[in-house]
Design a protein around this motif. Structure first.
Motif, mmCIF file in Angstrom:
data_model
loop_
_atom_site.group_PDB
_atom_site.id
_atom_site.type_symbol
_atom_site.label_atom_id
_atom_site.label_comp_id
_atom_site.label_asym_id
_atom_site.label_seq_id
_atom_site.Cartn_x
_atom_site.Cartn_y
_atom_site.Cartn_z
ATOM 1 N N ILE A 197 0.837 -1.200 0.000
ATOM 2 C CA ILE A 197 0.000 0.000 0.000
ATOM 3 C C ILE A 197 0.876 1.255 0.000
ATOM 4 C CG2 ILE A 197 -1.671 1.328 1.363
ATOM 5 C CD1 ILE A 197 -2.779 -1.419 2.322
ATOM 6 N N GLY A 198 1.963 1.218 0.765
ATOM 7 C CA GLY A 198 2.878 2.353 0.788
ATOM 8 C C GLY A 198 3.518 2.603 -0.572
ATOM 9 N N ALA A 200 2.211 1.761 -3.481
ATOM 10 C CA ALA A 200 1.157 2.269 -4.368
ATOM 11 C C ALA A 200 0.879 3.743 -4.094
ATOM 12 C CB ALA A 200 -0.115 1.444 -4.179
ATOM 13 N N GLU A 201 0.863 4.120 -2.824
ATOM 14 C CA GLU A 201 0.667 5.529 -2.479
ATOM 15 C C GLU A 201 1.783 6.382 -3.077
ATOM 16 O OE1 GLU A 201 0.598 5.494 1.742
ATOM 17 O OE2 GLU A 201 -1.557 5.141 1.894
ATOM 18 N N GLY A 202 3.015 5.875 -2.991
ATOM 19 C CA GLY A 202 4.153 6.615 -3.524
ATOM 20 C C GLY A 202 4.041 6.842 -5.024
ATOM 21 N N ILE A 203 3.567 5.814 -5.739
ATOM 22 C CA ILE A 203 3.388 5.946 -7.190
ATOM 23 C C ILE A 203 2.372 7.040 -7.501
ATOM 24 C CG2 ILE A 203 2.496 4.784 -9.255
ATOM 25 C CD1 ILE A 203 3.640 2.170 -8.096
ATOM 26 N N LEU A 204 1.245 7.025 -6.795
ATOM 27 C CA LEU A 204 0.200 8.027 -7.032
ATOM 28 C C LEU A 204 0.668 9.427 -6.638
ATOM 29 C CD1 LEU A 204 -2.936 6.063 -5.736
ATOM 30 C CD2 LEU A 204 -2.335 6.550 -8.119
ATOM 31 N N MET A 205 1.390 9.517 -5.541
ATOM 32 C CA MET A 205 1.872 10.822 -5.081
ATOM 33 C C MET A 205 2.827 11.444 -6.091
ATOM 34 S SD MET A 205 2.462 9.812 -1.064
ATOM 35 C CE MET A 205 3.341 11.325 -0.639
ATOM 36 N N SER A 211 -1.060 14.269 -1.995
ATOM 37 C CA SER A 211 -0.560 14.050 -0.636
ATOM 38 C C SER A 211 -0.746 12.570 -0.296
ATOM 39 C CB SER A 211 -1.336 14.908 0.362
ATOM 40 O OG SER A 211 -2.693 14.466 0.442
ATOM 41 N N ALA A 212 -0.123 12.130 0.792
ATOM 42 C CA ALA A 212 -0.268 10.734 1.209
ATOM 43 C C ALA A 212 -1.729 10.410 1.507
ATOM 44 C CB ALA A 212 0.599 10.468 2.434
ATOM 45 N N GLN A 213 -2.433 11.350 2.137
ATOM 46 C CA GLN A 213 -3.839 11.127 2.467
ATOM 47 C C GLN A 213 -4.690 11.011 1.206
ATOM 48 O OE1 GLN A 213 -5.487 14.117 5.029
ATOM 49 N NE2 GLN A 213 -7.429 13.036 5.311
ATOM 50 N N GLN A 214 -4.410 11.867 0.208
ATOM 51 C CA GLN A 214 -5.163 11.817 -1.041
ATOM 52 C C GLN A 214 -4.886 10.515 -1.795
ATOM 53 O OE1 GLN A 214 -3.642 15.489 -2.647
ATOM 54 N NE2 GLN A 214 -5.548 16.611 -2.210
ATOM 55 N N ALA A 215 -3.633 10.088 -1.800
ATOM 56 C CA ALA A 215 -3.275 8.848 -2.489
ATOM 57 C C ALA A 215 -3.971 7.649 -1.849
ATOM 58 C CB ALA A 215 -1.761 8.660 -2.460
ATOM 59 N N PHE A 216 -4.024 7.648 -0.520
ATOM 60 C CA PHE A 216 -4.699 6.551 0.175
ATOM 61 C C PHE A 216 -6.192 6.564 -0.129
ATOM 62 C CE2 PHE A 216 -6.759 4.703 3.974
ATOM 63 C CZ PHE A 216 -6.181 3.438 3.931
ATOM 64 N N LYS A 247 -9.315 6.206 -14.095
ATOM 65 C CA LYS A 247 -8.511 6.868 -15.115
ATOM 66 C C LYS A 247 -7.742 8.057 -14.551
ATOM 67 C CE LYS A 247 -11.535 5.554 -18.944
ATOM 68 N NZ LYS A 247 -12.366 6.044 -20.068
ATOM 69 N N ARG A 248 -8.395 8.776 -13.658
ATOM 70 C CA ARG A 248 -7.753 9.966 -13.109
ATOM 71 C C ARG A 248 -8.209 10.157 -11.671
ATOM 72 N NH1 ARG A 248 -8.043 16.061 -15.659
ATOM 73 N NH2 ARG A 248 -6.611 17.050 -14.167
ATOM 74 N N PRO A 249 -7.297 10.198 -10.738
ATOM 75 C CA PRO A 249 -7.686 10.332 -9.338
ATOM 76 C C PRO A 249 -8.299 11.685 -9.048
ATOM 77 C CG PRO A 249 -5.314 10.550 -9.554
ATOM 78 C CD PRO A 249 -5.829 10.147 -10.905
ATOM 79 N N VAL A 250 -9.258 11.682 -8.125
ATOM 80 C CA VAL A 250 -9.897 12.924 -7.705
ATOM 81 C C VAL A 250 -9.108 13.506 -6.549
ATOM 82 C CG1 VAL A 250 -11.994 13.964 -6.805
ATOM 83 C CG2 VAL A 250 -12.137 12.060 -8.423
ATOM 84 N N ARG A 251 -8.703 14.755 -6.679
ATOM 85 C CA ARG A 251 -7.886 15.386 -5.644
ATOM 86 C C ARG A 251 -8.763 16.095 -4.625
ATOM 87 N NH1 ARG A 251 -2.677 18.279 -8.145
ATOM 88 N NH2 ARG A 251 -2.313 18.382 -5.920
#
Length: 251
Positions: A197-198, A200-205, A211-216, A247-251
């Motif tokens: 999970i960490g 995956a969060e890093g890839i999204l960040m 942010s880490a919270q947004q990625a999670f 497709k695209r994360p919501v911030r």
């Protein structure tokens, strides 16, 4: 009401003149405990217990450690083909010494399967498979799941009071080793999940400047929408670089 000695809640006899455990056996059990403590793979631990049971318990020609859920028995680790076939027979008939040991008694001894009357459907089939006598000992009760150590004799009356006593000692070591191994396995699984999970969060960040919270949050939403475990979503992302359905994360 009389009590059947083969279904007592403890050893119905003792070993040796003093009723104690011999020095050689105590040393072997101590060595077994040390070896099991060094292992953290559950199957390796159980295989070591099964091997020790055949070597240490008088009369045991084969052995298995079986997991019981409901009336279904699975031979988790077995010394040969016979224990697996006998466990399958107990599952299909819904009766047998392993089930009784798991649910009702710490020890169930079957001197002669060909004359046993407690489980008629099971016994006739077990004899055809090649089992002649059995000794089953409860290992643990964990919610609706139970474990038992099963021993198989190649002849009638293969097991005696000494077999019961030594069997209980081996079963006690097995229960402790099983519990310790389960805890280690669960801790490793939790650590591996956290690491995935960490990552995956890093890839999204990095990719989306989150942010880490947004990625999670992105991962948890993907998990919920796809009805998949969070770890599975994270693992897919670390392998493929994509999250299925997002497709695209919501911030």
């Amino acid at each position: 009401m009389s009590i059947d000695a083969s279904e007592m809640d403890g050893p119905s006899g003792t070993s040796g003149q003093s009723g104690g455990v011999s020095g050689d056996l105590a040393a072997q059990l101590g060595e077994l405990a040390r070896e099991l403590q060094q292992e953290d793979d559950l199957d390796t631990v159980l295989a070591g217990i099964v091997q020790a049971a055949v070597e240490l318990i008088p009369g045991a020609a084969d052995a298995s450690i079986s997991l019981v859920t409901g009336r279904t028995i699975e031979a988790k680790i077995a010394s040969g083909v016979l224990p697996r076939r006998v466990d399958a027979l107990q599952s299909s008939t819904g009766q047998g010494p392993c089930l009784d040991a798991a649910y009702e008694h710490r020890i169930v001894r079957v001197p002669d399967l060909s004359t046993e009357t407690r489980w008629p459907a099971f016994c006739s089939g077990a004899v055809e498979l090649g089992a002649r006598s059995m000794l089953s000992l409860q290992l643990f009760v964990e919610g609706d799941r139970m474990g038992a150590l099963n021993l198989f004799g190649a002849r009638p009356d293969a097991f005696d009071l000494e077999s019961e006593q030594i069997g209980l000692l081996v079963a006690a070591h097995a229960a402790v080793a099983f519990a310790d191994s389960q805890k280690i396995s669960q801790l490793k699984e939790a650590l591996m999940s956290r690491q995935l999970i960490g990552q995956a969060e890093g890839i999204l960040m990095e990719r989306y400047k989150l942010s880490a919270q947004q990625a999670f949050l992105v991962l948890t939403r993907a998990s919920s929408s796809s009805n998949r475990k969070l770890r599975e979503v994270a693992e897919d992302l670390t392998i493929s670089g994509e999250i299925a359905g997002v497709k695209r994360p919501v911030r």
